[in-house]
Design a protein around this motif. Structure first.
Motif, mmCIF file in Angstrom:
data_model
loop_
_atom_site.group_PDB
_atom_site.id
_atom_site.type_symbol
_atom_site.label_atom_id
_atom_site.label_comp_id
_atom_site.label_asym_id
_atom_site.label_seq_id
_atom_site.Cartn_x
_atom_site.Cartn_y
_atom_site.Cartn_z
ATOM 1 N N ASP A 38 0.839 -1.215 0.000
ATOM 2 C CA ASP A 38 0.000 0.000 0.000
ATOM 3 C C ASP A 38 0.865 1.254 0.000
ATOM 4 O O ASP A 38 0.542 2.254 -0.649
ATOM 5 C CB ASP A 38 -0.947 -0.003 1.212
ATOM 6 C CG ASP A 38 -0.211 -0.085 2.545
ATOM 7 O OD1 ASP A 38 -0.514 0.711 3.429
ATOM 8 O OD2 ASP A 38 0.668 -0.961 2.693
ATOM 9 N N VAL A 39 2.007 1.218 0.688
ATOM 10 C CA VAL A 39 2.899 2.386 0.734
ATOM 11 C C VAL A 39 3.495 2.646 -0.649
ATOM 12 O O VAL A 39 3.525 3.785 -1.134
ATOM 13 C CB VAL A 39 4.028 2.155 1.770
ATOM 14 C CG1 VAL A 39 5.016 3.311 1.735
ATOM 15 C CG2 VAL A 39 3.447 1.980 3.155
ATOM 16 N N THR B 114 -4.446 -15.826 -6.661
ATOM 17 C CA THR B 114 -3.802 -14.532 -6.928
ATOM 18 C C THR B 114 -3.426 -13.832 -5.636
ATOM 19 O O THR B 114 -2.330 -13.268 -5.520
ATOM 20 C CB THR B 114 -4.728 -13.650 -7.778
ATOM 21 O OG1 THR B 114 -4.909 -14.267 -9.064
ATOM 22 C CG2 THR B 114 -4.156 -12.254 -7.969
ATOM 23 N N VAL B 115 -4.296 -13.866 -4.640
ATOM 24 C CA VAL B 115 -4.002 -13.214 -3.351
ATOM 25 C C VAL B 115 -2.776 -13.840 -2.702
ATOM 26 O O VAL B 115 -1.882 -13.150 -2.209
ATOM 27 C CB VAL B 115 -5.235 -13.283 -2.421
ATOM 28 C CG1 VAL B 115 -4.863 -12.908 -0.981
ATOM 29 C CG2 VAL B 115 -6.329 -12.346 -2.925
ATOM 30 N N LYS B 116 -2.677 -15.166 -2.734
ATOM 31 C CA LYS B 116 -1.518 -15.832 -2.122
ATOM 32 C C LYS B 116 -0.227 -15.508 -2.875
ATOM 33 O O LYS B 116 0.837 -15.334 -2.276
ATOM 34 C CB LYS B 116 -1.746 -17.343 -2.063
ATOM 35 C CG LYS B 116 -2.737 -17.729 -0.968
ATOM 36 C CD LYS B 116 -2.820 -19.223 -0.750
ATOM 37 C CE LYS B 116 -3.663 -19.509 0.492
ATOM 38 N NZ LYS B 116 -3.824 -20.959 0.748
ATOM 39 N N ILE C 125 -4.019 -3.258 0.843
ATOM 40 C CA ILE C 125 -4.245 -3.444 2.290
ATOM 41 C C ILE C 125 -5.097 -4.689 2.531
ATOM 42 O O ILE C 125 -4.834 -5.480 3.442
ATOM 43 C CB ILE C 125 -4.916 -2.192 2.906
ATOM 44 C CG1 ILE C 125 -3.901 -1.032 2.940
ATOM 45 C CG2 ILE C 125 -5.448 -2.480 4.304
ATOM 46 C CD1 ILE C 125 -4.487 0.293 3.366
ATOM 47 N N TYR C 126 -6.144 -4.871 1.687
ATOM 48 C CA TYR C 126 -6.981 -6.070 1.813
ATOM 49 C C TYR C 126 -6.136 -7.339 1.653
ATOM 50 O O TYR C 126 -6.232 -8.282 2.446
ATOM 51 C CB TYR C 126 -8.098 -6.037 0.762
ATOM 52 C CG TYR C 126 -8.844 -7.342 0.629
ATOM 53 C CD1 TYR C 126 -9.647 -7.810 1.663
ATOM 54 C CD2 TYR C 126 -8.723 -8.122 -0.519
ATOM 55 C CE1 TYR C 126 -10.327 -9.018 1.552
ATOM 56 C CE2 TYR C 126 -9.385 -9.335 -0.639
ATOM 57 C CZ TYR C 126 -10.182 -9.776 0.395
ATOM 58 O OH TYR C 126 -10.838 -10.974 0.292
ATOM 59 N N VAL C 127 -5.267 -7.347 0.639
ATOM 60 C CA VAL C 127 -4.425 -8.528 0.378
ATOM 61 C C VAL C 127 -3.448 -8.757 1.537
ATOM 62 O O VAL C 127 -3.265 -9.881 2.010
ATOM 63 C CB VAL C 127 -3.655 -8.366 -0.954
ATOM 64 C CG1 VAL C 127 -2.595 -9.457 -1.113
ATOM 65 C CG2 VAL C 127 -4.628 -8.399 -2.128
ATOM 66 N N GLN C 128 -2.805 -7.668 2.014
ATOM 67 C CA GLN C 128 -1.838 -7.795 3.102
ATOM 68 C C GLN C 128 -2.490 -8.321 4.376
ATOM 69 O O GLN C 128 -1.889 -9.107 5.123
ATOM 70 C CB GLN C 128 -1.191 -6.429 3.391
ATOM 71 C CG GLN C 128 -0.159 -6.014 2.347
ATOM 72 C CD GLN C 128 0.161 -4.524 2.386
ATOM 73 O OE1 GLN C 128 0.416 -3.910 1.365
ATOM 74 N NE2 GLN C 128 0.126 -3.940 3.575
#
Length: 446
Positions: free
Chosen positions: A122-123, A204-206, A144-147
């Motif tokens: 996100d940063v 994809t998220v992983k 942020i959702y993924v993290q």
């Protein structure tokens, strides 16, 4: 040769060497043979003279390129994800003690004719020049959702079952633009085409989480690491591992003919009039050409340069991914660059590879978008090679054949093939539960 083995492995390519090492550690009696007089097979590393001999016949390399012995040019160049599966295998087997790694300087993506650093958090999304102001905010929310996503924490799921909803569904929830989707899918999640959009979003998220975790591991400019002196060190590292656990190696063995009984099951390998018996045969496609099918071709250019790739912050080592849509192609293009910083070339020299799944018979034309990013080039070698997959039924013939190396410049697909083969050969999952903090001790800078 007249002994009986649990497994005979043919070919000393990276996949075959990893498997012979793992199987030896498991206590299996392994014989490893190769028709060549060197380790590495298709994934070998070449000196400058060897490179010239392979691509330019009897010509001699010009002296201005420097000492031949200082070159280690990988024929299948790939970076390792610092938190990825291959690193886990290296730590799990102790092969790290034979190798030194160094972090890779940069990870970039091609977009609308320019290259940009891949934002992975996100940063970084807020700082990236790849997106406009409003898109940065949308991308930041998605990152942020993924993290924050954890399998066992329903609160982090935001009402989405990622095992059921598609990547396309999740991305549409955040309203991301096509160009943003492009770099997320291809440069972060490392998908090779757009079919992932209609698959469960969990994959994809992983993959995105792996990228971000790998990036954080060594606080470098990329999530990748690479061995000093090139990938040729890896097959030899696993060969040493196999030998420590009782594996037997025989190079320069001509023919290596697999023998089959009347039921079509492999029972041994004959070379120079002697037959070694075994229960199973593991090999690359070249040893059993009648049991594989051609599934594509890889076009590549090998370029020797005297400067880093422009617009990469003077990176000595870098990966650039050119997503298929950006080029109007069916598959992505990859740029890999390494240099004297990883001891693969004399001081001041850089080696770049441009590779893609071949869609024509003209690599010079097809690879132009990637080559155009390199700036002036001292020497260029073009090549096309066929890709094969096994077409046999291993449970019927006891033959376990690896797939050919693809065009990607990272190891994620390669190591999945190894893990899949290991499970087929042994009937069990490979235990990769390791302390990744040990990875820090594996490298010089890594």
């Amino acid at each position: 040769m007249d002994e009986e083995y649990d497994v005979i492995v043919l070919g000393t390519g990276l996949k075959e060497c990893i498997l012979s090492g793992l199987l030896s550690v498991d206590g299996l009696k392994v014989l490893h043979m190769d028709r060549n007089d060197y380790y590495g097979g298709e994934s070998t590393s070449l000196s400058l003279v060897q490179l010239w001999k392979r691509f330019r016949s009897n010509d001699k390399p010009p002296e201005l390129l420097g000492s031949s012995r200082e070159y280690n040019v990988d024929m299948i160049p790939k970076f390792m994800m610092a938190n990825g599966t291959l690193v886990r295998v290296l730590i799990r087997t102790g092969v790290t003690k034979y190798l030194n790694f160094k972090a890779v300087d940069g990870s970039f993506v091609y977009n609308n004719g320019k290259i940009y650093k891949v934002p992975a958090t996100d940063v970084e999304a807020l700082k990236s020049t790849l997106m406009g102001l409003f898109e940065k905010r949308r991308a930041r929310k998605f990152f942020i959702y993924v993290q924050d996503y954890e399998d066992d924490d329903p609160k982090s799921h935001e009402g989405l079952d990622l095992n059921k909803v598609t990547t396309r569904d999740v991305i549409s929830k955040y309203g991301l633009e096509d160009n943003t989707v492009d770099f997320i899918g291809h440069a972060l999640a490392l998908h090779r085409d757009d079919s992932y959009l209609d698959e469960p979003a969990i994959y994809t998220v992983k993959r995105m989480k792996l990228y971000a975790e790998s990036l954080a591991r060594f606080q470098g400019g990329s999530p990748y690491i690479y061995p000093l002196y090139g990938l040729g060190e890896l097959p030899q590292g696993f060969a040493r591992l196999s030998a420590v656990y009782g594996g037997t190696y025989m190079l320069n063995k001509p023919e290596c003919k697999v023998e089959f009984d009347t039921d079509g099951k492999a029972y041994g390998v004959t070379s120079e009039g002697e037959t070694a018996k075994c229960k199973k045969v593991v090999c690359d496609p070249s040893y059993l050409p009648d049991k594989v099918k051609k599934v594509g071709r890889v076009a590549r250019a090998i370029c020797i340069m005297s400067h880093p790739i422009p617009n990469t912050n003077d990176s000595h080592s870098v990966q650039i991914i050119l997503p298929q849509k950006q080029l109007g192609r069916r598959s992505d293009m990859y740029v890999f660059c390494c240099s004297y910083a990883h001891n693969v070339a004399p001081k001041g020299k850089y080696i770049a590879f441009v590779s893609t799944e071949a869609e024509t018979d003209h690599p010079e034309t097809e690879l132009k978008p990637g080559i155009d990013l390199l700036g002036p080039v001292d020497e260029t070698f073009f090549d096309i090679y066929d890709r094969y997959e096994p077409a046999n039924h291993d449970e019927q013939d006891n033959c376990f054949i690896s797939t050919s190396y693809d065009a990607t410049t990272h190891f994620e697909s390669t190591v999945q093939d190894v893990i899949s083969m290991y499970k087929k050969i042994t009937g069990k999952e490979l235990d990769l539960s390791v302390d990744l903090s040990a990875a820090s001790a594996a490298g010089e800078d890594a």
